[in-house]
Design an enzyme around this catalytic site. Structure first.
Site, short mmCIF file in Angstrom:
data_model
loop_
_atom_site.label_atom_id
_atom_site.label_comp_id
_atom_site.label_asym_id
_atom_site.label_seq_id
_atom_site.Cartn_x
_atom_site.Cartn_y
_atom_site.Cartn_z
N HIS B 137 0.80 -1.23 0.00
CA HIS B 137 0.00 0.00 0.00
C HIS B 137 0.83 1.28 0.00
CE1 HIS B 137 -3.28 -2.78 1.05
NE2 HIS B 137 -4.12 -1.85 0.73
N GLY B 188 -0.22 -2.46 -5.85
CA GLY B 188 -1.07 -3.53 -5.31
C GLY B 188 -2.50 -3.07 -5.16
N GLU B 313 -13.47 -8.72 -0.42
CA GLU B 313 -14.17 -7.43 -0.65
C GLU B 313 -14.37 -7.23 -2.15
OE1 GLU B 313 -11.16 -4.91 1.31
OE2 GLU B 313 -12.59 -4.68 2.95
N GLU B 329 -19.37 -1.95 -0.49
CA GLU B 329 -18.63 -1.05 0.39
C GLU B 329 -18.89 0.41 -0.03
OE1 GLU B 329 -14.47 -2.03 0.50
OE2 GLU B 329 -13.92 -0.10 1.37
N CYS B 409 -11.32 3.13 5.94
CA CYS B 409 -11.28 3.80 4.65
C CYS B 409 -12.55 4.59 4.36
CB CYS B 409 -11.04 2.78 3.54
SG CYS B 409 -12.10 1.34 3.65
#
Lengths: 643, 643
Positions: B137, B188, B313, B329, B409
């Site tokens: 990340h 990624g 997810e 989400e 997030c």
């Protein structure tokens, strides 16, 4: 009212001879038992190696090597021994006899001098014997071996395995119990309790009952294994593996619902019912009646399946009955049938037989393919294969039966149940014989007048007709179940209508039975729609189709893709058509409409609703008995249909 | 046709002033931004400590301690900076200015001499910098910080953070690329690509575009991180974490559907669309059009949610849209809105605006409570709280919004989206301005004739009415979206009906616009039922209710328990009633019947169907806009209702 004078009928005395079941039993005897013997001996290409026989060989010092498989691997072979022992009722087979003698001999050699007998701990983890009660399955393995021993003894009179297991039980008796230096606990996976009661009923030796009683009454009463590491290692990280997973959250009389691991719960209550019968204990009977009512009234699928969740293989909460991600393990449905049979011994009420029959004709026999060599562990009520293959939450759902499982409890369980089916037909209390299932059979029983036989010819489950011939000593009374789905139930005696007194769903024809009498039972079975309690979210707006004990399902192969796009019109009666399928069964047809996917662009997800513009097309849904699904390749299936 | 002369409108030049959105933006500005600042600084009792600010303080040498949180913890603060920067459009707040300066100063101090800037690797794992591209990340964090820097620069002209990030981007440029000694890979978790394009549009510096282009085109083309341990550690044990999880299974032009992690996919396609715009690359545009069509046509919920599965997810397979265990989400719906906005820049077609609006008015704003301090990560379309709390397969579903998340997030993402909403209203190509959303606003734009302003007053989403006043230099053409749900769409110019040319769903009124002209848009929005493609198993036999852009839902608090027991009668029109709820919204009412659970014994699961004996009761279902659900306590909710 407690019925306490039960005669526990020897399974070998009720030989099934029935147009519906003969094929299945023959399949079990002639195909599945040799097939499973090969699998258990790692001789079947394409099936996961079991290593179960090899573990015994290594423990017996006959082979060298290491233990492989689950901790309860021994139990797969134990269930096979039970099945093979029962199979001799139907076919005397020297090969099976030889295999039985070979494996029993091996088990004897594997047994340790003190009676200990669990190859996982003997070979892999001897230092942990009796130290992992929550997860160790030692008592579970003993239970299945003891059931096998009793089966062998009852059918063939051979007590070699029973003596081995008596020594094993004596060891357990010496180790477990209240008081100084004893392990004060109860099995992590129940099973031994019901096996001990079988041994007690078969031998009359009260030590078996006493140990069963101790395990049943102690559970949830003392801390037991809840203080052990093997409990904590799961409980600390998984909310679905707490004390209730093991039915150890409360003493049985304080439990409100079947909770936790479904097979464990079913085996527990089965053993507890046998203990209650022996103890004549009204409070234990009342607890079991409450638990049974709650279980079948709030937590049972229409197919007799129980266990709504794969994680923990367990019960969840009331009315939580998803059709696609259910667990409904074959073993759990077998357990529900076993428990219901025990409830019939406590009190012959047709509601118990209705559920036992529901489980046997649906969720139990769906566990095995028509070829006898493919098995379901999980028996869902709705499958979309692409979804089942893909989604993480469908991980436990196989859209097709498989050849074997790493954890292979179900395949030998369904086979031993088929070979032992004779044990489910009747219960007996003194001179009162209750016929619970209209399955053709030849039964050799006894009453106060002496020995008598019953020969039952039946057209079930296709027609509500059975003819029973009584021969031998007079004195028995035959109570005939009136199934909940039966209409215009009548009985003829020697060809003439006879009045019956109906008590708790059992019809007792007037007059004594004597040699040569015939009873003809007949009733109608309409194909009908079934609705679920509105509390069951997943079944709202849907109906199922049932005829007699059989729940039906729609399969893609007989219909079309996107089965859920069909909507039944309940104004129309269900049709019945002779088919060429499965040797000529009659299929049911439901009239309705479907929204044809072809009327929708593949890239068009949503459309404003307007009648007539949804792709509506008249359609007929063909339905086959649920237990037959997935015998013609992989495809969509659903029990509940939109209505 | 490629529209390549886009003017990227500065978000500060479109100031929202709208009866529907003002409250939400005010809530974001006045409540959520201070609230989140406290959370990010670990000063909010009852919320999970974030540690995000503390990580920077430690990296800056201002505090002592260890890194805490996820690897991408920095990004939560980055999104807050972006939101706070945008908030100054609405309220000049010295406190927020001070906080922004404080945190930007800290970030500068935390930056290492070579430009490196990721507190996880600085503090916790310096040896692994740039070695865990799949999961690390670092590029994702850079992306969010760069978005924040651009927001700060565009709104306030302050380039302090932008300079910090330029140095960080220069480091990345020096490390990544084809050729000897370079890391030849791609992020990624996509995000930096769209941020680089924002930096390019804001500064005109092509180095930002070039790096974005490299990442977009390289993805799925070279092996990249698929050879790394940080990829393999997940891929080896989880089938849902293969290359497609990262959209790295194929070059973008060879991808057929949005696959894998939903937020990653949305951010990827957003960045790719910006790159396509700059490159004027028809094959990349065509790929994005195909991907967008497939995504919204087969994998999007009615609420604009995407991502059908919690594990990974992620996207699953076509038409797999379960309503209770979806993921949907908040961030993914924001991503879909972002991507759709970019598609509008490539080609102004109303279908893109329809989806952008669907996401914004439903799945995006359902992510935050009316009090601005509680958030959904997952936005299900059906909830039964007892099931959601219990079942393992509902583990990711919260039946009530929570104060914060360990992986947080979504909360700052929804707030930055609300504060940056001005960026979604218009796109501009030369003198052609396209109004996509009828959200009241004051816009300051320019055309070939010079500067002009648009003032839009709107009654959306409650009524199809907007009044736009044009002031300033003549020369612009205003194309007005005709929403897919609009009926009798008309435009008046200066009070008189005006003819329009409609192209791709945009109406262009006849005649040039000049200072003082008004355009009045009006259209009808009927409350209507929506049906899903029959390929969507879960929605078969059901309808949803929509009016304008708003999807409605039924909540237990307005109705009864067991919402699924209701069946709509589609013969009756949907009613509309003024309520006292939420400051006086109108609720919709659906006429039908329900099966009353009270007519069923609690222990009675199944009943033979007979009309009139199922507890049928006339019933009216009250429905409220989906985004408002769960603002009045926990209870059942459903979007799709039986019909």
């Amino acid at each position: 009212m407690l019925h306490m004078e039960q005669t526990i009928i020897n399974v070998k005395n009720v030989r099934i001879n029935d147009s519906f079941w003969n094929n299945r039993i023959r399949n079990a005897v002639e195909t599945a038992i040799p097939y499973q013997w090969r699998v258990l001996n790692d001789n079947e290409p394409g099936a996961e190696p079991s290593h179960a026989a090899m573990n015994y060989k290594i423990a017996a010092g006959v082979e060298k090597g290491e233990f492989h498989g689950f901790r309860f691997q021994d139990s797969d072979l134990a269930k096979w021994i039970e099945a093979a022992s029962f199979s001799l009722i139907y076919r005397q087979d020297p090969e099976v006899e030889r295999e039985l003698e070979e494996i029993i001999d091996l088990i004897g050699k594997a047994q340790q001098p003190d009676g200990y007998l669990d190859t996982y701990y003997i070979l892999k983890k001897p230092e942990a014997k009796w130290k992992e009660i929550a997860q160790g399955h030692e008592l579970y393995v003993t239970g299945h071996l003891l059931e096998a021993a009793v089966a062998r003894y009852l059918v063939s009179g051979d007590d070699k395995l029973l003596k081995i297991m008596e020594k094993n039980v004596d060891l357990i008796r010496s180790l477990f119990g209240h008081g100084e230096g004893k392990i004060d606990s109860y099995p992590g996976h129940e099973e031994i309790e019901l096996a001990l009661m079988k041994a007690y009923f078969a031998t009359g030796d009260r030590k078996y009952f006493e140990l069963a009683n101790y395990f049943i009454e102690n559970r949830g009463t003392t801390i037991g294994f809840l203080d052990d590491e093997s409990f904590k290692e799961f409980a600390e990280t998984n909310k679905h593996h707490q004390a209730d997973y093991y039915q150890a959250h409360a003493p049985i009389r304080q439990q409100d619902a079947a909770d936790g691991h479904a097979v464990r719960a079913m085996y527990f209550f089965t053993g507890a019912a046998d203990v209650a019968l022996e103890k004549k204990d009204p409070s234990l009977v009342a607890a079991l009646e409450k638990l049974w009512k709650h279980t079948v009234g709030r937590r049972m699928y229409l197919t007799g399946g129980v266990g709504s969740q794969g994680v923990g293989e367990r019960f969840t909460i009331d009315y939580d009955l998803p059709n696609d991600v259910c667990y409904t393990e074959t073993c759990a449905a077998i357990g529900l049938a076993m428990w219901s049979l025990r409830m019939l011994r406590l009190s012959p009420e047709a509601k118990y037989a209705d559920v036992m029959e529901r489980a046997l004709y649906n969720n139990v026999i769906s566990g095995v393919s028509q070829d006898g060599q493919h098995y379901f562990y999980v028996n869902p009520l709705a499958v979309k294969p692409d979804v089942a293959h893909y989604r993480a939450d469908h991980a436990s759902v196989e859209p097709s039966r498989v050849k074997w499982f790493g954890c292979a409890c179900c395949p030998p369980n369904v086979v031993r149940t088929l070979c032992g089916l004779g044990g489910y037909v009747y219960t007996q209390e003194g001179d009162d014989v209750y016929q619970h299932l209209y399955i053709g059979n030849e039964a050799s029983l006894s009453c106060s007048g002496g020995p008598f036989s019953l020969t039952c010819e039946s057209e079930m489950p296709w027609e509500g007709a059975a003819r029973i011939t009584y021969r031998g000593a007079a004195g028995a009374r035959l109570h005939l179940r009136v199934p909940s789905y039966a209409k215009n139930f009548t009985v003829k005696k020697n060809g003439q209508p006879v009045c019956c007194t109906v008590t708790n769903g059992y019809a007792l024809p007037e007059g004594a039975l004597s040699d040569g009498d015939t009873l003809e039972v007949s009733f109608e079975m309409d194909a009908h729609f079934v609705a679920a309690n509105p509390r069951v979210t997943e079944d709202c707006g849907k109906v199922a189709v049932q005829r007699g004990p059989l729940v039906y399902c729609a399969e893609q192969v007989d219909n079309f893709e996107y089965l859920n796009s069909f909507r039944a019109d309940l104004k129309y009666p269900i049709g019945m058509e002779q088919s060429e399928l499965f040797g000529g069964i009659r299929v049911l047809t439901v009239t309705g409409m479907r929204s044809d996917a072809a009327a929708w662009d593949a890239d068009e997800l949503y459309r404003d609703y307007a009648p007539g513009s949804m792709g509506e097309t008249p359609a007929t849904l063909r339905m086959v008995p649920y237990f037959l699904w997935n015998n013609r390749g992989e495809g969509e299936m659903t029990v509940w249909i939109n209505a």
